[in-house]
Design a protein around this motif. Sequence first.
Motif, PDB file in Angstrom:
ATOM      1  N   TYR A 148       1.049  -1.127   0.056  1.00 32.80           N
ATOM      2  CA  TYR A 148       0.349  -0.042  -0.061  1.00 32.80           C
ATOM      3  C   TYR A 148       0.877   1.347  -0.005  1.00 32.80           C
ATOM      4  N   GLN A 149       0.490   2.053  -1.049  1.00 34.14           N
ATOM      5  CA  GLN A 149       1.144   3.378  -0.879  1.00 34.14           C
ATOM      6  C   GLN A 149       0.272   4.597  -0.947  1.00 34.14           C
ATOM      7  N   GLY A 150      -0.690   4.516  -0.122  1.00 35.56           N
ATOM      8  CA  GLY A 150      -1.640   5.620  -0.175  1.00 35.56           C
ATOM      9  C   GLY A 150      -2.703   5.393  -0.985  1.00 35.56           C
ATOM     10  N   GLY A 151      -3.882   6.248  -1.028  1.00 36.46           N
ATOM     11  CA  GLY A 151      -5.017   6.273  -1.826  1.00 36.46           C
ATOM     12  C   GLY A 151      -6.026   4.972  -1.481  1.00 36.46           C
ATOM     13  N   ASN A 152      -6.572   4.792  -2.303  1.00 41.19           N
ATOM     14  CA  ASN A 152      -7.446   3.514  -2.044  1.00 41.19           C
ATOM     15  C   ASN A 152      -6.965   2.045  -2.866  1.00 41.19           C
ATOM     16  N   MET A 153      -7.011   0.766  -2.168  1.00 41.89           N
ATOM     17  CA  MET A 153      -6.601  -0.227  -2.811  1.00 41.89           C
ATOM     18  C   MET A 153      -7.774  -1.435  -2.811  1.00 41.89           C
ATOM     19  N   VAL A 154      -7.999  -2.093  -3.763  1.00 38.89           N
ATOM     20  CA  VAL A 154      -8.710  -3.452  -3.496  1.00 38.89           C
ATOM     21  C   VAL A 154      -8.318  -4.537  -4.347  1.00 38.89           C
ATOM     22  N   ALA A 155      -8.345  -5.734  -3.323  1.00 37.51           N
ATOM     23  CA  ALA A 155      -7.969  -6.898  -3.719  1.00 37.51           C
ATOM     24  C   ALA A 155      -8.785  -7.252  -5.281  1.00 37.51           C
ATOM     25  N   ILE A 156      -8.216  -7.662  -6.173  1.00 36.00           N
ATOM     26  CA  ILE A 156      -8.957  -8.220  -7.308  1.00 36.00           C
ATOM     27  C   ILE A 156      -8.491  -9.529  -7.832  1.00 36.00           C
ATOM     28  N   MET A 157      -9.376 -10.296  -8.740  1.00 36.77           N
ATOM     29  CA  MET A 157      -8.975 -11.497  -9.152  1.00 36.77           C
ATOM     30  C   MET A 157      -9.797 -11.828 -10.335  1.00 36.77           C
ATOM     31  N   GLU A 158      -9.406 -12.690 -11.362  1.00 38.91           N
ATOM     32  CA  GLU A 158     -10.021 -12.854 -12.410  1.00 38.91           C
ATOM     33  C   GLU A 158     -11.264 -13.811 -12.134  1.00 38.91           C
ATOM     34  N   VAL A 159     -12.406 -13.237 -12.874  1.00 38.86           N
ATOM     35  CA  VAL A 159     -13.692 -14.430 -12.707  1.00 38.86           C
ATOM     36  C   VAL A 159     -13.903 -14.780 -14.330  1.00 38.86           C
ATOM     37  N   ASN A 160     -15.188 -15.569 -14.524  1.00 37.97           N
ATOM     38  CA  ASN A 160     -15.584 -15.900 -15.848  1.00 37.97           C
ATOM     39  C   ASN A 160     -16.281 -14.728 -16.247  1.00 37.97           C
ATOM     40  N   LYS A 161     -16.298 -14.501 -17.720  1.00 35.74           N
ATOM     41  CA  LYS A 161     -16.963 -13.362 -17.906  1.00 35.74           C
ATOM     42  C   LYS A 161     -18.516 -13.289 -17.663  1.00 35.74           C
ATOM     43  N   ASN A 162     -19.101 -14.597 -17.529  1.00 31.76           N
ATOM     44  CA  ASN A 162     -20.573 -14.567 -17.218  1.00 31.76           C
ATOM     45  C   ASN A 162     -20.726 -14.497 -15.878  1.00 31.76           C
ATOM     46  N   GLU A 163     -19.904 -14.050 -14.961  1.00 31.76           N
ATOM     47  CA  GLU A 163     -20.125 -13.840 -13.419  1.00 31.76           C
ATOM     48  C   GLU A 163     -20.055 -12.425 -13.165  1.00 31.76           C
ATOM     49  N   THR A 164     -19.683 -11.464 -14.032  1.00 31.93           N
ATOM     50  CA  THR A 164     -19.499  -9.903 -13.797  1.00 31.93           C
ATOM     51  C   THR A 164     -20.500  -9.603 -12.957  1.00 31.93           C
ATOM     52  N   SER A 165     -21.748  -9.791 -13.140  1.00 32.54           N
ATOM     53  CA  SER A 165     -23.016  -9.364 -12.675  1.00 32.54           C
ATOM     54  C   SER A 165     -23.234  -9.832 -11.169  1.00 32.54           C
ATOM     55  N   SER A 166     -21.988 -10.265 -10.587  1.00 28.55           N
ATOM     56  CA  SER A 166     -21.992 -10.644  -9.145  1.00 28.55           C
ATOM     57  C   SER A 166     -20.904  -9.841  -8.449  1.00 28.55           C
ATOM     58  N   TYR A 167     -20.246  -8.931  -9.064  1.00 28.55           N
ATOM     59  CA  TYR A 167     -18.941  -8.355  -8.530  1.00 28.55           C
ATOM     60  C   TYR A 167     -18.909  -6.837  -9.064  1.00 28.55           C
ATOM     61  N   GLY A 168     -17.991  -6.156  -8.280  1.00 21.88           N
ATOM     62  CA  GLY A 168     -17.525  -4.926  -8.714  1.00 21.88           C
ATOM     63  C   GLY A 168     -16.538  -5.300  -9.635  1.00 21.88           C
ATOM     64  N   ILE A 169     -16.572  -4.723 -10.823  1.00 21.30           N
ATOM     65  CA  ILE A 169     -15.564  -4.993 -12.096  1.00 21.30           C
ATOM     66  C   ILE A 169     -14.723  -3.736 -12.290  1.00 21.30           C
ATOM     67  N   VAL A 170     -13.392  -3.865 -12.455  1.00 19.00           N
ATOM     68  CA  VAL A 170     -12.531  -2.825 -12.645  1.00 19.00           C
ATOM     69  C   VAL A 170     -12.062  -2.878 -14.184  1.00 19.00           C
ATOM     70  N   LYS A 171     -11.659  -1.529 -14.587  1.00 20.84           N
ATOM     71  CA  LYS A 171     -10.807  -1.417 -15.691  1.00 20.84           C
ATOM     72  C   LYS A 171      -9.382  -1.135 -15.345  1.00 20.84           C
ATOM     73  N   THR A 172      -8.504  -1.495 -15.884  1.00 13.43           N
ATOM     74  CA  THR A 172      -7.125  -1.390 -15.253  1.00 13.43           C
ATOM     75  C   THR A 172      -6.023  -0.854 -16.150  1.00 13.43           C
ATOM     76  N   LYS A 173      -4.877  -0.281 -15.570  1.00  7.36           N
ATOM     77  CA  LYS A 173      -3.574  -0.445 -16.430  1.00  7.36           C
ATOM     78  C   LYS A 173      -2.651  -1.167 -15.675  1.00  7.36           C
ATOM     79  N   GLU A 174      -1.945  -2.159 -16.302  1.00  7.77           N
ATOM     80  CA  GLU A 174      -0.964  -2.817 -15.468  1.00  7.77           C
ATOM     81  C   GLU A 174       0.383  -2.112 -15.063  1.00  7.77           C
ATOM     82  N   ILE A 175       0.678  -2.324 -13.866  1.00  9.37           N
ATOM     83  CA  ILE A 175       2.024  -1.505 -13.445  1.00  9.37           C
ATOM     84  C   ILE A 175       2.931  -2.725 -13.227  1.00  9.37           C
TER      85      ILE A 175
END
Length: 283
Positions: A148-175
Amino acid sequence: MKIKKAIFPVGGLGTRFLPATKSMPKEMLPIVDKPLIQYAVEEAAEAGIEQFIFVTSRGKSAIENHFDHSFELENNLLMQGKKNFLKITQEMLKIPGTYAYVRQQEPAGLGHAIWCARHLIDNEPFAVILADDLITGNLTLKNMIHNYQGGNMVAIMEVNKNETSSYGIVKTKEITSKNFEITHMVEKPNPENAPSNLAIVGRYILDSKIFKILEKQNAGKGKEIQLTDAINSQIGTTFCHGFLFEGERYDCGSKLGFIQANITFALERNDLKNELSTWLKKI
Ligand code: G1P
């Protein structure tokens, strides 16, 4: 950065587990012999958390009693010389004043639950753990705090595309391979509208400025005040970090996930694994 406080939203009705949860909090459902909420508290303690804030609701007093002495039980175990059981019941207790409870008076969503704890958090980042999301290894929050380096942080994981309606889904840039900058997040989108298949799992580290946002947050998905919406509205002014955690996550808010977690955790136990695996193979 030192993170001392964690919020555990435990006000949910647990409808998916009725009738088991009619008079018992769903967070008290056991995985083998330990309630879900205790796994969450242990993960927080392992991460260095010192203050445990539960956002409860009516009918959740079993959680408060669980994290307190039970004099009659302890006395009985002492009299019967059951030292191991006595140790189990006493070791989990922390020094007085470590646990705090606030009530969420209505089930108005995860964002609302977090907001209910605002008076217990100062101008400091804090953690949130959703006990339903059980992750093996007990180290997810610790690893998040480490990164953690400040700001907000969330744990994320890959899910099947047909499961997105059960989760918060993020758009990302890889660091790096595990660390992402989140540029957008949306609560429970249909697969056709989902920005990716990377889902938010129930571990957060949040900047305390989130309370000001939550205060004015309109109801979102499911007519509830969504934490995802509040975090999303801070993107652009507050860095949002997505952390791809290690370990297997079980959705213990679902029956299948709960049963899978029980079997997985039991197979890790020396006192159960042989007989259980023999029986599993047999059936
Ligand atoms: C909550 C969050 C969601 C997140 C999920 C993880 O949803 O709102 O963004 O992906 O937890 O378990 P819930 O499962 O409480 O409906």
